[in-house]
Design a protein around this motif. Sequence first.
Motif, mmCIF file in Angstrom:
data_model
loop_
_atom_site.group_PDB
_atom_site.id
_atom_site.type_symbol
_atom_site.label_atom_id
_atom_site.label_comp_id
_atom_site.label_asym_id
_atom_site.label_seq_id
_atom_site.Cartn_x
_atom_site.Cartn_y
_atom_site.Cartn_z
ATOM 1 N N HIS A 196 51.402 36.641 37.560
ATOM 2 C CA HIS A 196 51.609 37.736 36.601
ATOM 3 C C HIS A 196 50.655 37.646 35.409
ATOM 4 O O HIS A 196 49.909 38.580 35.152
ATOM 5 N N ALA A 197 50.677 36.554 34.683
ATOM 6 C CA ALA A 197 49.874 36.459 33.469
ATOM 7 C C ALA A 197 48.387 36.363 33.768
ATOM 8 O O ALA A 197 47.558 36.860 33.001
ATOM 9 N N VAL A 198 47.993 35.721 34.880
ATOM 10 C CA VAL A 198 46.577 35.531 35.192
ATOM 11 C C VAL A 198 46.245 35.940 36.627
ATOM 12 O O VAL A 198 45.413 36.827 36.847
ATOM 13 N N PHE A 199 46.861 35.286 37.599
ATOM 14 C CA PHE A 199 46.442 35.447 38.998
ATOM 15 C C PHE A 199 46.399 36.905 39.436
ATOM 16 O O PHE A 199 45.435 37.346 40.080
ATOM 17 N N ASP A 200 47.427 37.658 39.105
ATOM 18 C CA ASP A 200 47.511 39.049 39.559
ATOM 19 C C ASP A 200 46.569 39.979 38.798
ATOM 20 O O ASP A 200 46.459 41.155 39.148
ATOM 21 N N ARG A 201 45.886 39.455 37.780
ATOM 22 C CA ARG A 201 44.995 40.289 36.967
ATOM 23 C C ARG A 201 43.525 39.897 37.121
ATOM 24 O O ARG A 201 42.663 40.391 36.403
ATOM 25 N N LEU A 202 43.252 39.028 38.078
ATOM 26 C CA LEU A 202 41.885 38.546 38.260
ATOM 27 C C LEU A 202 40.962 39.634 38.799
ATOM 28 O O LEU A 202 41.384 40.554 39.490
ATOM 29 N N GLU A 203 39.673 39.485 38.484
ATOM 30 C CA GLU A 203 38.612 40.286 39.082
ATOM 31 C C GLU A 203 37.608 39.326 39.719
ATOM 32 O O GLU A 203 37.071 38.467 39.013
ATOM 33 N N PRO A 204 37.374 39.448 41.054
ATOM 34 C CA PRO A 204 37.969 40.446 41.949
ATOM 35 C C PRO A 204 39.439 40.166 42.211
ATOM 36 O O PRO A 204 39.892 39.023 42.123
ATOM 37 N N GLU A 205 40.160 41.224 42.543
ATOM 38 C CA GLU A 205 41.585 41.118 42.803
ATOM 39 C C GLU A 205 41.835 40.272 44.047
ATOM 40 O O GLU A 205 41.124 40.408 45.056
ATOM 41 N N PRO A 206 42.793 39.353 44.002
ATOM 42 C CA PRO A 206 43.115 38.567 45.200
ATOM 43 C C PRO A 206 43.440 39.475 46.382
ATOM 44 O O PRO A 206 44.049 40.533 46.227
ATOM 45 N N VAL A 207 43.012 39.059 47.569
ATOM 46 C CA VAL A 207 43.236 39.831 48.797
ATOM 47 C C VAL A 207 44.340 39.153 49.601
ATOM 48 O O VAL A 207 44.246 37.951 49.898
ATOM 49 N N ASP A 208 45.375 39.913 49.924
ATOM 50 C CA ASP A 208 46.517 39.363 50.655
ATOM 51 C C ASP A 208 47.075 38.130 49.952
ATOM 52 O O ASP A 208 47.457 37.134 50.594
ATOM 53 N N GLY A 209 47.100 38.196 48.613
ATOM 54 C CA GLY A 209 47.682 37.119 47.830
ATOM 55 C C GLY A 209 46.823 35.874 47.731
ATOM 56 O O GLY A 209 47.332 34.807 47.341
ATOM 57 N N ARG A 210 45.502 35.997 48.004
ATOM 58 C CA ARG A 210 44.638 34.819 47.948
ATOM 59 C C ARG A 210 43.330 35.151 47.249
ATOM 60 O O ARG A 210 42.733 36.213 47.455
ATOM 61 N N GLY A 211 42.884 34.207 46.395
ATOM 62 C CA GLY A 211 41.559 34.295 45.827
ATOM 63 C C GLY A 211 40.593 33.505 46.688
ATOM 64 O O GLY A 211 40.977 32.880 47.675
ATOM 65 N N ARG A 212 39.300 33.520 46.296
ATOM 66 C CA ARG A 212 38.286 32.836 47.098
ATOM 67 C C ARG A 212 37.262 32.154 46.199
ATOM 68 O O ARG A 212 37.039 32.578 45.064
ATOM 69 N N ARG A 213 36.640 31.131 46.724
ATOM 70 C CA ARG A 213 35.570 30.459 46.004
ATOM 71 C C ARG A 213 34.424 31.432 45.789
ATOM 72 O O ARG A 213 34.035 32.157 46.711
#
Length: 280
Positions: A196-213
């Motif tokens: 909520h505070a960070v992960f869900d607001r990242l750019e690029p947006e996480p895909v299927d609940g996952r970020g990437r290197r």
Amino acid sequence: MKRIVGIHGVGQHRPGLTVPQAASELAEVWLKALARGAASADARDLSVVYYADLLRMPGRQGGAQSLDDLETAEEESVRAWLRELDVPGGVPAGRATGFLRQSLAWLARSRGLGAQATEWFVSTFFREVHTYLQGYDGSARFRVRARIAETVAARRPDIVIAHSLGSVAAYEALWAYPHLEVDLLITLGSPLALPHAVFDRLEPEPVDGRGRRPPGVKQWVNLADPGDLVAIPPGGVEASFDGVDTDRSGTVAIHTFDFHFVANYLASPRVADLLRPGPD
């Protein structure tokens, strides 16, 4: 000798100094901390990106001094964070600063921390996180990322070390400027996985609940003290992002009380190990 670029965390405002002066002062602090961990021989070519000036809203102090200084959206981020920490009694919605203060006091007591210092840190952290992610005119995020990219492009570091909010800014900058290449990204006390505070607001947006290197990063190692109140949920970065090198990352105990202080992370033997020369 490895070339290193550091990205600082929250609460690093240096009033009265120019940006180059503030960056130089922070670099000295980082070098001294690295020397404590016997990493100085490989860390003399180090520069730190200073961006705290970009998080200063006109007519408003940069870091909040207490919960009373926070705006509604910033308070809600504190609530989301407290829910992740499973504070007894739950965290009600709406503006209830008194309840938040009680929750922080309980948290400080349970961790052996000072209540006033804990409130100052939490208020400063979430004020600066919100300013970076949204800002007063939406531009702080882009200007911070551009400054990081400019330094990385000019210095061409082998290693980028990013602490706290700096890990969020570094992650986004390396995605926004994919031509930048880094052999090793080390994130310290990172809130990247904070729901909520960070992960869900990242750019690029996480895909299927996952970020990437980031594409230009060859290796990513994340380190977090098990008691770090910012690096939550525990193990969250490794669990929520693809491409984190879990065989060399994980928890690292840096200090009994100052478990988010960048100097203690930098002085840890684990960071020294990562900075030692390896085969080309």
